[in-house]
Design an enzyme around this catalytic site. Structure first.
Site, PDB file in Angstrom:
ATOM      1  N   LYS A  91      -5.020 -14.232  19.119  1.00  0.00           N
ATOM      2  CA  LYS A  91      -3.574 -14.208  18.883  1.00  0.00           C
ATOM      3  C   LYS A  91      -3.355 -14.144  17.385  1.00  0.00           C
ATOM      4  O   LYS A  91      -3.948 -14.921  16.624  1.00  0.00           O
ATOM      5  CB  LYS A  91      -2.919 -15.470  19.451  1.00  0.00           C
ATOM      6  CG  LYS A  91      -1.410 -15.392  19.527  1.00  0.00           C
ATOM      7  CD  LYS A  91      -0.935 -14.413  20.594  1.00  0.00           C
ATOM      8  CE  LYS A  91      -0.402 -15.097  21.824  1.00  0.00           C
ATOM      9  NZ  LYS A  91      -0.215 -14.178  22.947  1.00  0.00           N
ATOM     10  N   HIS A 109       1.784   0.683 -12.147  1.00  0.00           N
ATOM     11  CA  HIS A 109       2.062   1.442 -13.367  1.00  0.00           C
ATOM     12  C   HIS A 109       3.495   1.255 -13.862  1.00  0.00           C
ATOM     13  O   HIS A 109       4.452   1.338 -13.095  1.00  0.00           O
ATOM     14  CB  HIS A 109       1.806   2.931 -13.125  1.00  0.00           C
ATOM     15  CG  HIS A 109       0.420   3.246 -12.689  1.00  0.00           C
ATOM     16  ND1 HIS A 109      -0.694   2.829 -13.386  1.00  0.00           N
ATOM     17  CD2 HIS A 109      -0.057   3.927 -11.607  1.00  0.00           C
ATOM     18  CE1 HIS A 109      -1.786   3.249 -12.753  1.00  0.00           C
ATOM     19  NE2 HIS A 109      -1.426   3.910 -11.671  1.00  0.00           N
ATOM     20  N   GLN A 164     -10.295  -3.208 -15.050  1.00  0.00           N
ATOM     21  CA  GLN A 164     -11.593  -3.644 -14.557  1.00  0.00           C
ATOM     22  C   GLN A 164     -12.094  -4.854 -15.358  1.00  0.00           C
ATOM     23  O   GLN A 164     -12.639  -5.795 -14.787  1.00  0.00           O
ATOM     24  CB  GLN A 164     -12.638  -2.517 -14.675  1.00  0.00           C
ATOM     25  CG  GLN A 164     -12.537  -1.433 -13.615  1.00  0.00           C
ATOM     26  CD  GLN A 164     -11.660  -0.283 -14.027  1.00  0.00           C
ATOM     27  OE1 GLN A 164     -10.700  -0.452 -14.797  1.00  0.00           O
ATOM     28  NE2 GLN A 164     -11.958   0.896 -13.519  1.00  0.00           N
ATOM     29  N   THR A 191      -5.124 -15.345  24.990  1.00  0.00           N
ATOM     30  CA  THR A 191      -4.564 -15.427  23.641  1.00  0.00           C
ATOM     31  C   THR A 191      -3.389 -16.401  23.630  1.00  0.00           C
ATOM     32  O   THR A 191      -3.151 -17.078  22.632  1.00  0.00           O
ATOM     33  CB  THR A 191      -4.144 -14.038  23.121  1.00  0.00           C
ATOM     34  OG1 THR A 191      -3.028 -13.557  23.859  1.00  0.00           O
ATOM     35  CG2 THR A 191      -5.299 -13.055  23.213  1.00  0.00           C
ATOM     36  N   ARG A 235       0.018  -1.083 -23.730  1.00  0.00           N
ATOM     37  CA  ARG A 235       0.723  -0.737 -22.497  1.00  0.00           C
ATOM     38  C   ARG A 235       1.082  -2.003 -21.755  1.00  0.00           C
ATOM     39  O   ARG A 235       0.554  -3.087 -22.041  1.00  0.00           O
ATOM     40  CB  ARG A 235      -0.146   0.162 -21.615  1.00  0.00           C
ATOM     41  CG  ARG A 235      -1.428  -0.499 -21.135  1.00  0.00           C
ATOM     42  CD  ARG A 235      -2.164   0.337 -20.088  1.00  0.00           C
ATOM     43  NE  ARG A 235      -3.366  -0.363 -19.627  1.00  0.00           N
ATOM     44  CZ  ARG A 235      -4.150   0.053 -18.641  1.00  0.00           C
ATOM     45  NH1 ARG A 235      -3.880   1.184 -18.011  1.00  0.00           N
ATOM     46  NH2 ARG A 235      -5.205  -0.648 -18.271  1.00  0.00           N
TER      47      ARG A 235
END
Lengths: 322, 322, 322, 322
Positions: free
Chosen positions: A12, A255, A227, A57, A178
């Site tokens: 479930k 972005h 990264q 379930t 940025r």
């Protein structure tokens, strides 16, 4: 031709449980979405609809609610209780129990009706982010993951992206400043030594501490690539807590494009941005201890090799990274 | 047969603008989704595709970004700037400018890189709730609404529901103690006197104050019906601020059903709940000043009648309540 | 200071009803989400929590299910039944009943188990679009709207956009060939003459016919502006059916931007597009009959003036356009 | 302490590509969301932000659009082209390319502007379901999965659920006639022999055929458990196509609860249902060929054992089942 049933699980999903602790006038609430999935010998129901061994379930859902009567504790310990219960059935050899927890904060009130900060029994939702927990059990016993989803963070400076290779299809300019924005999602795996001893408070404290480390690292690292930020976040967690075996992070690059205001006779010194929806970058990485340090995966690489250990089987139930 | 163009508007929706104020090392970010819609004499484009007077929706988007170069201030004042700009065009007689603002908090950092609490340029999203603003302009000039959406709140006690009529289709038991949960969404309309003098700081402070009143009233009122809570929230806002003319609130009743644990041999003294998705109750109400107090709507009811004023035309652009 | 309750309504939203008609082996299913909202004299519950007159939202939900026992018919006629029922209560002076219907198609099966095309009792969902219906009732009696939501359509040619004014903030180039894509949503209002006589079949047939006209007009008109397409769609519906009084359409411009492949040494003759999410254009318009033709709105403009009639009160419950 | 980078991947997600084939007046459109993820030696960027080897995610996006200039073909063949391209870079040792395709149908038009059924260049979206494709590449070469997501189906009869065990937490009654509804999502893996020879038409035809088999099996099997239906669907696919190695399906049980109309003095012979959102059942299973038949996984079980082969590495990138 021989066609056979392969891996399978059933259960479930998204059982919405709200538990109110009201032993004192200062209530606490625990707000969870729980998914229970069982594995075992279920060939009969698949092949012929014989449900003799199928714990319904609906029964799994009822069990969640009944167990909550005794309190939830932390999501990790609650899932471990569920796992132990269902594994008592002989036909059930394993399973996967997942929780997402929603945060609530006390509403500020003046004068406060009780001791402490905020109202005794009125709350406001804290955000879109969720705390997550996962217990995976197979013949080797239970494994506990903790995690978080969609912790949205943004740096308005302190992020560069340059030095990448340029080929026929490269048009992206290099940038030394940025916006870096992402929704941090991830899972970390506790060593068995932690699971053996931790109670709800330890899981709660550890979750809060890991979340703090992830955010502080995001904030403080001058980033040359998402990264690098992702790896540093994971590394900082492993450095802080030896009983965390590994961590996996999945971070979209949300972005924010600097708008070209030149056609309007205006400059734009890093101030006006368009926040894009799609496409987005997607950076995913695991940070692990080298095999010499991790003895939890039986079939790992040779000790001392410096290579990562073999993949722990819990990850095959996660898929990719989150 | 005579078929004619009726009311119409057009524009650019959900322009995602992130503005970084970076005059000092301690950055501020303003994160908005802006919709611009123009009204006026646009029969030619509808009837024959003659676009001579059509300020392109792309131009509307560009204008948003160009104007942000000078700073955003509060969403209300930014929308008023946009309105004044577009209304300079002779073919444009009115419009509707809408903003949704997402909240960000500074990430805690230690040691702090600058003065104040939290990081200078690293932020974490504050939640799913949004601050909203709307400027509506027609021949009578601009009207300013401020609001909020999806402020999710919950009381774990202090809520009853009883005394309602019982007919053939009534099965709901009366309750003297239930969870009350809702997502508060609403709009309030500022008097012209406020609009004439308020700057960005006044709009920001007022928004924060109204949000606090709504939450505190939700928390503190012992509720006999969600309707009572909704009305009390609106009334408290109008009592606190004479220059708010009226407020409209829309509040789903996010049902939390007490789980029947009796089949499992357990009681459930208000502790274990199932949080349902659909259906949900939906309570919507306007709280207004009686006509004697409000002179802003031209065609209102007779002064002193004690009846609400005639509906302000801005509401026809909202539809229902939110 | 005199603060009063203004317009208000309450009810149960998104009651998910699936009705199976199984009088023969060839089943039919009707899949609806229904919202019931009541209006009337509810000052007591708002001001003091006195619920004596409050038909519980749970009772409204139960009524939906109980009435479905007799069959649903068309969504419009089902909502009219609900409206008549609730308006019998003296404290209820009006209301608003809304339905969204999801489409299902029979699964192709071979051999067919029964007469006709497709399986007797197995179905596949037809799409994201929904058929909608709304009944609004006040002292003037019921008004019936029918509509549709999110019928996503696209033309790969036959669409231009040019001739628009260019100001300081205009950068959009003119185009003689673009993709035109939108999600058609709209409402049309039936004349009382239609409501007086139409049964479920007439509502169903009319819905299908209007949908076809909207799509065919979108497909066949060479478009110089989305406004022109929207108006033409609405006009075609009114030309076909004199007993439709007016129609309102809301159509986002789902931008498909031609990708600049020039940096890669490639041309792009209208073949490779980026489908953007946000922002999007938003075009909304009503198409009406001139006042001389429409006698349904009591306080309208002078007959024969050629101007649109005064706004029908139902639209104040819709808000904007959809 | 030795902390190391584990598995990692990065790329651009949800690149929205719409390709118009317009070599004749009868246009075709291909509407895709594409995700490209690269794997390889990216320690430098993670550890020190040295991006020398990092093919920018923006470059990956550009490559998608540039490659589309030559046509898309089927999603599988397009992804294979992307994989081959990126694998030319020495630092890239593998990757994962994913596509979701949205369906469009021609708008009916009369008279038809060209040959065939439906309009030449006007289309309507076909539904929420998506066709999916995935190419996974590592040192062993490329693997191709095809799939579908959220094909929503419902049977109004022909489904039972009984014979399940009853414990302390079981309250679900047995039923011999219920609604069975699910959103079919799944992946199937093509044998290398198919990949070696199939062109776009073969992939398109095969997708359509597998979808038909899944739907027909859902419709025609009298179901004693959703597990039985899921397994039968998968088995039927493998029986029809020897060059499909295995299939994994994930199917929520979208509960439709029979409404108890007894309190209203009404029976309910399987006609009035409440369609619930959460929680839902979740049934997931793989159907495979026994090891004797499948030689594609190198480290599999002994030939002829009748046991499933070892798990193919592609599944570790899917996680669970979908």
């Amino acid at each position: 031709m021989s066609i056979v049933l392969g891996p399978n699980q059933y259960g479930k999903a998204e059982v919405r449980l709200v538990r109110v602790d009201r032993d004192t006038a200062r209530h606490r609430i625990t707000d969870l979405s729980i998914t229970s999935q069982l594995r075992g010998d279920f060939r009969a129901t698949h092949e012929s609809g014989d449900n003799t061994g199928v714990v319904a379930t609906d029964t799994q859902k009822n069990t969640v609610y009944a167990f909550a009567r005794d309190g939830v504790g932390s999501p990790e310990t609650f899932l471990l209780r569920l796992a132990r219960h269902f594994l008592q059935e002989p036909q059930i050899s394993g399973g996967r129990w997942l929780a997402e927890q929603y945060g609530w904060e006390r509403i500020a009130a003046d004068p406060q009706p009780g001791p402490g900060v905020g109202h005794d029994h009125a709350f406001v939702r804290g955000g879109a982010e969720r705390r997550t927990a996962l217990v995976h059990a197979d013949s080797a016993g239970p494994t506990v993951l903790a995690g978080l989803r969609d912790v949205t963070v943004l740096k308005s400076t302190g992020s560069e992206f340059a030095g990448f290779p340029r080929d026929r299809y490269t048009t992206l300019p290099e940038t030394e400043d940025r916006i870096l924005a992402t929704d941090v999602s991830g899972w970390w795996r506790y060593e068995q030594s932690f699971v053996d001893t931790a109670g709800p408070e330890e899981y709660d404290e550890r979750f809060a501490a890991v979340r703090s480390i992830l955010l502080a690292t995001f904030a403080e690292l001058h980033s040359l690539a998402l990264q690098q930020t992702v790896y540093a976040m994971g590394r900082a967690v492993l450095e802080a807590y030896p009983d965390i075996a590994e961590i996996r992070l999945s971070c979209p690059n949300n972005h924010h494009f600097l708008v070209d205001l030149d056609p309007f006779g205006l400059d734009n010194p890093g101030e006006v941005f368009f926040a894009a929806d799609r496409p987005y970058g997607l950076i995913e990485a695991a940070v692990q201890r080298s095999a010499a340090d991790d003895t939890s995966a039986g079939s790992g690489a040779p000790a001392g090799s410096g290579a990562p250990a073999a993949e722990h089987p819990v990850w095959s139930t996660i898929g990719g990274f989150v």
